[in-house]
Scaffold this active site. Structure first.
Site, PDB file in Angstrom:
ATOM      1  N   ARG A 123      31.735   7.402   8.260  1.00  0.00           N
ATOM      2  CA  ARG A 123      31.220   6.043   8.331  1.00  0.00           C
ATOM      3  C   ARG A 123      29.814   6.062   8.919  1.00  0.00           C
ATOM      4  O   ARG A 123      29.512   6.834   9.820  1.00  0.00           O
ATOM      5  CB  ARG A 123      32.120   5.145   9.203  1.00  0.00           C
ATOM      6  CG  ARG A 123      33.414   4.697   8.551  1.00  0.00           C
ATOM      7  CD  ARG A 123      33.142   3.715   7.402  1.00  0.00           C
ATOM      8  NE  ARG A 123      34.374   3.240   6.771  1.00  0.00           N
ATOM      9  CZ  ARG A 123      34.962   3.810   5.726  1.00  0.00           C
ATOM     10  NH1 ARG A 123      34.421   4.924   5.214  1.00  0.00           N
ATOM     11  NH2 ARG A 123      36.063   3.310   5.208  1.00  0.00           N
ATOM     12  N   ASP A 173      26.565  10.580   3.222  1.00  0.00           N
ATOM     13  CA  ASP A 173      27.114   9.750   2.147  1.00  0.00           C
ATOM     14  C   ASP A 173      27.342   8.323   2.632  1.00  0.00           C
ATOM     15  O   ASP A 173      27.672   7.451   1.842  1.00  0.00           O
ATOM     16  CB  ASP A 173      28.439  10.349   1.639  1.00  0.00           C
ATOM     17  CG  ASP A 173      29.000   9.576   0.454  1.00  0.00           C
ATOM     18  OD1 ASP A 173      28.316   9.528  -0.590  1.00  0.00           O
ATOM     19  OD2 ASP A 173      30.107   9.008   0.580  1.00  0.00           O
ATOM     20  N   ALA A 193      31.316   9.702  -2.072  1.00  0.00           N
ATOM     21  CA  ALA A 193      32.065  10.947  -1.891  1.00  0.00           C
ATOM     22  C   ALA A 193      33.526  10.786  -2.295  1.00  0.00           C
ATOM     23  O   ALA A 193      34.179  11.760  -2.689  1.00  0.00           O
ATOM     24  CB  ALA A 193      31.981  11.402  -0.435  1.00  0.00           C
ATOM     25  N   TRP A 194      34.029   9.579  -2.206  1.00  0.00           N
ATOM     26  CA  TRP A 194      35.447   9.294  -2.435  1.00  0.00           C
ATOM     27  C   TRP A 194      35.791   9.036  -3.895  1.00  0.00           C
ATOM     28  O   TRP A 194      36.970   8.904  -4.234  1.00  0.00           O
ATOM     29  CB  TRP A 194      35.836   8.029  -1.655  1.00  0.00           C
ATOM     30  CG  TRP A 194      35.063   6.813  -2.132  1.00  0.00           C
ATOM     31  CD1 TRP A 194      33.826   6.427  -1.724  1.00  0.00           C
ATOM     32  CD2 TRP A 194      35.476   5.876  -3.123  1.00  0.00           C
ATOM     33  NE1 TRP A 194      33.430   5.296  -2.405  1.00  0.00           N
ATOM     34  CE2 TRP A 194      34.430   4.934  -3.265  1.00  0.00           C
ATOM     35  CE3 TRP A 194      36.635   5.733  -3.891  1.00  0.00           C
ATOM     36  CZ2 TRP A 194      34.494   3.873  -4.149  1.00  0.00           C
ATOM     37  CZ3 TRP A 194      36.703   4.669  -4.778  1.00  0.00           C
ATOM     38  CH2 TRP A 194      35.637   3.740  -4.909  1.00  0.00           C
ATOM     39  N   HIS A 246      27.366   6.487  -0.818  1.00  0.00           N
ATOM     40  CA  HIS A 246      28.756   6.228  -0.426  1.00  0.00           C
ATOM     41  C   HIS A 246      29.718   6.435  -1.603  1.00  0.00           C
ATOM     42  O   HIS A 246      30.564   5.594  -1.896  1.00  0.00           O
ATOM     43  CB  HIS A 246      28.898   4.801   0.133  1.00  0.00           C
ATOM     44  CG  HIS A 246      30.130   4.645   0.985  1.00  0.00           C
ATOM     45  ND1 HIS A 246      30.180   3.808   2.076  1.00  0.00           N
ATOM     46  CD2 HIS A 246      31.369   5.203   0.911  1.00  0.00           C
ATOM     47  CE1 HIS A 246      31.391   3.849   2.632  1.00  0.00           C
ATOM     48  NE2 HIS A 246      32.118   4.701   1.935  1.00  0.00           N
ATOM     49  N   GLU A 278      24.689  -0.676   4.293  1.00  0.00           N
ATOM     50  CA  GLU A 278      24.837  -0.210   2.917  1.00  0.00           C
ATOM     51  C   GLU A 278      24.735  -1.381   1.938  1.00  0.00           C
ATOM     52  O   GLU A 278      25.483  -2.343   2.079  1.00  0.00           O
ATOM     53  CB  GLU A 278      26.182   0.515   2.749  1.00  0.00           C
ATOM     54  CG  GLU A 278      26.268   1.765   3.612  1.00  0.00           C
ATOM     55  CD  GLU A 278      27.624   2.445   3.563  1.00  0.00           C
ATOM     56  OE1 GLU A 278      27.730   3.584   4.023  1.00  0.00           O
ATOM     57  OE2 GLU A 278      28.606   1.814   3.084  1.00  0.00           O
TER      58      GLU A 278
END
Length: 310
Positions: free
Chosen positions: A233, A257, A285-286, A283, A262
């Site tokens: 985070r 990331d 990576a997931w 953001h 954001e």
């Protein structure tokens, strides 16, 4: 039962039929703060990835009974207000463990092997113009034999540890919760982990214990040859302090990331003296499609469980 998904773009256009079958479904690609009340007015189930549902909003939605967070983190939901108004909140757990762990390993390898620089060296035409077969502008390093420090040994942290060991690293960790568990890896205090590790990766939640966990003082404890990876985070790492450390050669590199805000609008990270020291992504990576499909399955399961008891 009316179901409203407030930021459907976050599932990349994947099949939502497993969710739609439970009721009258309406999906919105994005939802601005001023649109939330109108779009959720008659909804019994609201799905949100990052759209904020604060106390005032929850209080103004009498039909709301279930909030499905299309993510693991629930920072965008006022959990106390939800409990006060009898609204269940369910998140998605475990869907992105392998994806984020793979991104973490990929980031370490990319920084150590200077992948971004040498890719640009080739594509810019410099290699074609060179008289030499090899180029050593930026010396590279291997992952094997490195000491890997993990901040937050949860599901993702454990998978990173497994992969790092497979690459020949020695793994240690720091517990942000302070809870002692029977782990196969050495548990160190934060300062010791920072001082001894060649790679530091962050996999803990953002809370009062971890906000600004790594500032200028902590970054100064790391090896100059070390790299820092944050896929957890934003807000855990002081971005200005990190930019300073990279500009002054106090760290070999960093991969981010996640960011304090954001999208990240303005930041010294955009103006590094050596931009190749930073590997950054928005953001995601997931977000391999396999992980997104598992996420959708988690949401569908949460709605199904709710339907069984109501």
């Amino acid at each position: 039962m009316k179901i409203a998904f407030l930021d459907e773009y976050s599932v990349c256009g994947r099949d939502l039929s497993s969710i739609k079958k439970f009721g009258d479904y309406v999906g919105y690609q994005t939802t601005a703060p001023e649109q939330v009340l109108e779009r959720c007015a008659d909804a019994e189930v609201v799905i949100s990835n990052k759209v904020v549902l604060d106390a005032a909003t929850i209080a103004a939605l009498p039909h709301l009974r279930l909030i499905c967070v299309a993510a693991t983190g629930m920072n965008n939901i006022d959990l106390n207000a939800a409990a006060e108004h009898g609204v269940e909140v369910k998140n998605a757990i475990g869907y992105s463990t392998y994806a984020v762990a793979e991104t973490t390993i990929c980031s370490a390898l990319s920084l150590l092997r200077e992948v971004t620089y040498y890719d640009q060296y080739f594509k810019s035409g410099e290699y074609a113009r060179s008289e030499r077969i090899f180029n050593f502008d930026r010396p590279t390093a291997q992952l094997r034999g490195k000491r890997w420090g993990i901040i937050g040994l949860g599901n993702i942290g454990r998978e990173v540890a497994r992969l790092a060991e497979a690459f020949g690293c020695t793994v240690a960790y720091y517990s942000t919760s302070g809870i002692s568990r029977d782990e196969s890896h050495n548990r160190l205090e934060l300062s010791e982990l920072l001082e001894s590790s060649d790679v530091i990766s962050i996999h803990c939640p953002l809370n009062d214990r971890t906000r600004n966990l790594l500032g200028a003082e902590e970054l100064a404890q790391m090896k100059q040859s070390a790299i820092l990876i944050n896929v957890a985070r934003g807000g855990i790492v002081d971005e200005a302090a990190l930019a300073d450390a990279l500009n002054n050669g106090k760290l070999r590199g960093a991969a981010l990331d996640v960011f304090t805000t954001e999208p990240l609008r303005e930041s010294p990270l955009y103006n590094l003296q050596d931009p190749y020291r930073l590997l950054a992504s928005p953001h995601n990576a997931w977000s391999p499609v396999e992980a997104i499909d598992r996420l959708i399955g988690c949401i569908a399961s949460n709605i199904e469980e709710y339907c069984k008891t109501h």
